[in-house]
Design a protein around this motif. Structure first.
Motif, PDB file in Angstrom:
ATOM      1  N   UNK A 101       1.107  -1.034   0.092  1.00 50.12           N
ATOM      2  CA  UNK A 101       0.375   0.088  -0.149  1.00 50.12           C
ATOM      3  C   UNK A 101       0.636   1.574  -0.114  1.00 50.12           C
ATOM      4  N   UNK A 102       1.418   1.469   0.568  1.00 48.80           N
ATOM      5  CA  UNK A 102       3.099   2.405   0.839  1.00 48.80           C
ATOM      6  C   UNK A 102       3.147   2.836  -0.234  1.00 48.80           C
ATOM      7  N   UNK A 103       4.035   1.755  -0.780  1.00 53.52           N
ATOM      8  CA  UNK A 103       4.632   1.708  -2.295  1.00 53.52           C
ATOM      9  C   UNK A 103       4.060   2.495  -2.852  1.00 53.52           C
ATOM     10  N   UNK A 148       4.916   9.928  -9.272  1.00 51.89           N
ATOM     11  CA  UNK A 148       5.343   9.792 -10.285  1.00 51.89           C
ATOM     12  C   UNK A 148       3.805  10.510 -11.313  1.00 51.89           C
ATOM     13  N   UNK A 149       2.749  11.859 -10.128  1.00 52.28           N
ATOM     14  CA  UNK A 149       1.805  12.594 -10.400  1.00 52.28           C
ATOM     15  C   UNK A 149       0.960  12.478 -10.475  1.00 52.28           C
ATOM     16  N   UNK A 150       0.634  11.031 -10.196  1.00 49.44           N
ATOM     17  CA  UNK A 150      -0.574   9.856 -10.832  1.00 49.44           C
ATOM     18  C   UNK A 150      -1.628  10.364  -9.884  1.00 49.44           C
ATOM     19  N   UNK A 151      -2.952  10.124 -10.663  1.00 50.40           N
ATOM     20  CA  UNK A 151      -4.065  10.330  -9.237  1.00 50.40           C
ATOM     21  C   UNK A 151      -4.030   8.748  -8.079  1.00 50.40           C
ATOM     22  N   UNK A 152      -3.852   8.893  -7.111  1.00 45.22           N
ATOM     23  CA  UNK A 152      -3.821   7.172  -5.990  1.00 45.22           C
ATOM     24  C   UNK A 152      -5.124   6.442  -6.869  1.00 45.22           C
ATOM     25  N   UNK A 153      -4.408   5.118  -6.804  1.00 47.55           N
ATOM     26  CA  UNK A 153      -5.399   4.059  -7.234  1.00 47.55           C
ATOM     27  C   UNK A 153      -5.228   3.139  -7.358  1.00 47.55           C
ATOM     28  N   UNK A 154      -5.202   2.201  -6.119  1.00 45.67           N
ATOM     29  CA  UNK A 154      -4.724   1.310  -5.724  1.00 45.67           C
ATOM     30  C   UNK A 154      -6.885   0.085  -5.727  1.00 45.67           C
ATOM     31  N   UNK A 155      -5.615  -0.994  -6.831  1.00 48.47           N
ATOM     32  CA  UNK A 155      -6.739  -1.747  -7.706  1.00 48.47           C
ATOM     33  C   UNK A 155      -5.164  -3.158  -7.478  1.00 48.47           C
ATOM     34  N   UNK A 156      -5.568  -4.553  -7.751  1.00 51.20           N
ATOM     35  CA  UNK A 156      -5.496  -5.667  -7.654  1.00 51.20           C
ATOM     36  C   UNK A 156      -3.930  -5.501  -8.665  1.00 51.20           C
ATOM     37  N   UNK A 202      17.917  16.392   0.801  1.00 50.49           N
ATOM     38  CA  UNK A 202      18.060  17.369  -0.279  1.00 50.49           C
ATOM     39  C   UNK A 202      17.239  17.222  -1.797  1.00 50.49           C
ATOM     40  N   UNK A 203      16.976  15.829  -1.647  1.00 53.23           N
ATOM     41  CA  UNK A 203      16.598  15.577  -3.132  1.00 53.23           C
ATOM     42  C   UNK A 203      14.687  15.761  -2.496  1.00 53.23           C
ATOM     43  N   UNK A 204      13.967  16.277  -0.960  1.00 49.94           N
ATOM     44  CA  UNK A 204      13.192  16.301  -0.937  1.00 49.94           C
ATOM     45  C   UNK A 204      13.239  17.810  -0.952  1.00 49.94           C
ATOM     46  N   UNK A 205      13.918  18.535  -0.538  1.00 45.94           N
ATOM     47  CA  UNK A 205      14.050  20.347  -0.979  1.00 45.94           C
ATOM     48  C   UNK A 205      13.922  20.802  -2.541  1.00 45.94           C
ATOM     49  N   UNK A 206      14.485  19.618  -3.347  1.00 54.80           N
ATOM     50  CA  UNK A 206      14.177  20.246  -5.241  1.00 54.80           C
ATOM     51  C   UNK A 206      13.342  19.661  -5.478  1.00 54.80           C
ATOM     52  N   UNK A 207      12.557  18.449  -4.724  1.00 55.20           N
ATOM     53  CA  UNK A 207      10.679  18.350  -4.787  1.00 55.20           C
ATOM     54  C   UNK A 207      10.255  19.187  -4.587  1.00 55.20           C
ATOM     55  N   UNK A 208      10.215  19.907  -3.531  1.00 56.11           N
ATOM     56  CA  UNK A 208       9.126  21.247  -2.618  1.00 56.11           C
ATOM     57  C   UNK A 208       9.689  22.468  -3.832  1.00 56.11           C
ATOM     58  N   UNK A 209      11.321  22.327  -3.886  1.00 55.52           N
ATOM     59  CA  UNK A 209      10.898  23.420  -4.965  1.00 55.52           C
ATOM     60  C   UNK A 209       9.973  23.481  -6.570  1.00 55.52           C
TER      61      UNK A 209
END
Length: 213
Positions: A38-40, A48-56, A91-98
């Protein structure tokens, strides 16, 4: 660490509902739980900026990614490969936030909440991405050789296509560094995928079908 013979399901009380965290996959001597899957899914779709979609189907894809992660993790441990510092994930989180949230911690926090994620989970995932890239570079780059002939052949095969783009300074000399880098990347990826396929063949995997319904 719990043994495979233990009862691994645990109950978590959330808003009056009981959610069971159970074994989804036995991979080698390790287990992958439904909560891991679920977390993955949430992290992958968030990044990936995709809509949340948890399916089989997305559960099965996540399980396959986690099996691959476990194979790589065991190789890193057994091979004593260098690992990145935790600060690199931050550092990657900072880049993502920016880049995606206008440098707003509040907007990032709100987006994570929509996916049911925490900043620590995001940072751990970003650090793992760096870990994998660093492992691949350490493990496979030394065995990759790109010759001058390889570069020249690639240039000759693609020169006409490059000229159609009307780019300036399209010569073998000016493009050599980029061509070499690209060919090295392709061959490193090929070596990695071949190693992973071979490692997976000798890896015991057992799926618990009821976890993917």
């Amino acid at each position: 660490m719990r043994t495979l013979g233990c009862i691994l399901a645990s109950s978590i009380l959330l808003s009056g509902a009981v959610v069971l965290d159970r074994v989804a996959v036995i991979a080698g001597t390790h287990v992958i739980k439904t909560s891991d899957i679920d977390r993955d899914i949430r992290l992958t779709q968030f990044l990936n900026r995709q809509a949340l979609n948890i399916t089989p189907a997305t559960k099965r894809e996540a399980a396959e990614r986690l099996i691959t992660q476990d194979i790589i993790r065991q190789e890193i441990i057994s091979g004593a490969y260098l690992r990145p510092q935790e600060s690199e994930g931050a550092t990657l989180e900072v880049d993502l936030r920016r880049d995606q949230f206008a440098n707003s911690s509040e907007r990032l926090h709100d987006a994570l909440q929509k996916y049911g994620l925490t900043e620590s989970e995001l940072r751990e995932r970003l650090l793992w991405q760096i870990t994998v890239l660093q492992f691949i570079n350490q493990r496979f780059r030394a065995g990759v050789v790109v010759t001058d002939e390889d570069i020249r052949n690639y240039y000759n095969q693609h020169a006409a296509e490059l000229r159609k783009q009307q780019l300036k300074n399209i010569t073998l000399e000016t493009l050599t560094p980029k061509i070499k880098e690209m060919l090295e990347g392709e061959r490193i990826n090929q070596s990695f995928n071949e190693w992973l396929d071979q490692a997976r063949q000798g890896y015991r995997v057992e799926f618990k079908q009821e976890a993917f319904e």
